[in-house]
Design an enzyme around this catalytic site. Sequence first.
Site, PDB file in Angstrom:
ATOM      1  N   VAL A 110       1.765   3.584  -5.220  1.00 17.92           N
ATOM      2  CA  VAL A 110       1.156   2.849  -6.330  1.00 17.92           C
ATOM      3  C   VAL A 110      -0.011   2.002  -5.840  1.00 17.92           C
ATOM      4  CG1 VAL A 110       1.523   1.029  -8.051  1.00 17.92           C
ATOM      5  CG2 VAL A 110       3.220   2.841  -7.768  1.00 17.92           C
ATOM      6  N   VAL A 121       9.831  -4.769 -13.181  1.00 23.38           N
ATOM      7  CA  VAL A 121       8.706  -5.673 -13.409  1.00 23.38           C
ATOM      8  C   VAL A 121       9.092  -6.912 -14.211  1.00 23.38           C
ATOM      9  CG1 VAL A 121       7.878  -4.502 -15.495  1.00 23.38           C
ATOM     10  CG2 VAL A 121       6.254  -5.721 -14.014  1.00 23.38           C
ATOM     11  N   LEU A 125       0.822  -1.213   0.000  1.00 20.15           N
ATOM     12  CA  LEU A 125       0.000   0.000   0.000  1.00 20.15           C
ATOM     13  C   LEU A 125       0.856   1.263   0.000  1.00 20.15           C
ATOM     14  CD1 LEU A 125      -2.978  -0.775   2.386  1.00 20.15           C
ATOM     15  CD2 LEU A 125      -3.060  -0.346  -0.068  1.00 20.15           C
ATOM     16  N   GLY A 126       1.834   1.284  -0.871  1.00 20.10           N
ATOM     17  CA  GLY A 126       2.580   2.515  -1.075  1.00 20.10           C
ATOM     18  C   GLY A 126       1.802   3.447  -1.987  1.00 20.10           C
ATOM     19  N   HIS A 168      10.893  -3.206 -19.976  1.00 20.29           N
ATOM     20  CA  HIS A 168      10.329  -1.997 -19.359  1.00 20.29           C
ATOM     21  C   HIS A 168      11.516  -1.224 -18.795  1.00 20.29           C
ATOM     22  CE1 HIS A 168       7.753   0.770 -17.317  1.00 20.29           C
ATOM     23  NE2 HIS A 168       8.093   0.353 -16.106  1.00 20.29           N
TER      24      HIS A 168
END
Length: 308
Positions: free
Chosen positions: A11, A121, A8-9, A174
């Site tokens: 992002v 990612v 729950l940062g 990415h």
Amino acid sequence: MKVSLIGLGKVGSAVAHAIVLKGLADELVLVSRRTEIAKSEADDLNHAAGLEDHSVDVRAGGDEAAAGSDVILYCDASPSTNIDVDRYSAARGNLQRFSERMPLLAAASPNAICVMVTNPVDVMSWFALQVSGFPPERVFGVGTLLDTARLRRLLSERLSVHASDVRAYVIGEHGQDQVASFSSASLGGELMKPDEDLMSLARQAADSAGQIYRTRGYTNYGIAGATMMILDAIRNNRRRTAPVSLRINDYYGVKDVCLSLPAVIGRRGIERVLRPELNDAEQATFHRGADRIRAAIDALAPSLTAAS
């Protein structure tokens, strides 16, 4: 559909809010080591959900609360005090946290689809496949979907058309060696001819995340939107085509790394992987990205073995 959001940062919070606004879960579980903050976040989101026409039941809990999930959205990342644009700088810390949690999450939700959001990612997606035991169609990362959206936005402004009408993909890593595959890009069936003008837009799209990061210290709205496109495709079996980070199986000689290719996303996860043709320059860039991911995996694999 039960969705568990891990982390729950900046992002993770943006992703959770978007899920509530769009109604893309029946049950949303917020999993964080900061239990009191997670509970308050769930309360706040439930208040927001009460203003929407659809119903999303939001609650907070530990890893055990994620049991029986249909989708696991992995957003957890180790805290950083440095404004560092390099996505690989946090890889070791993120992987250590991940290697502790993912086997337990996978065992408790054996039929889940796991979507990796945490950077880097491509590296995280590869390790997710190793430790979860899930089949490749049920483990993938958000990859270059947001990079593609950035490029399409710039192209739409240049060409004076809606971004959704632009058929252009960013694939591969990415990162710095992402591939703007103009050799297969089109608008209304008319192929785009790669030229310096288009390439400058591709460079601008690739640099945009760094510019935001250096100013704000993070990006979150764009990646939340990309995650919603994937979640919507899963929940509603949209069969949307999106470039996501998946295990490559002999594409232009590249194999056993995770990089982005266009894939059809539906209720079962990846329904089909597409293999666009690349010109020589695009192939070279794709290979450089693959080499970087392979090097990162090889450097990090011993730490994962030690942790287990």
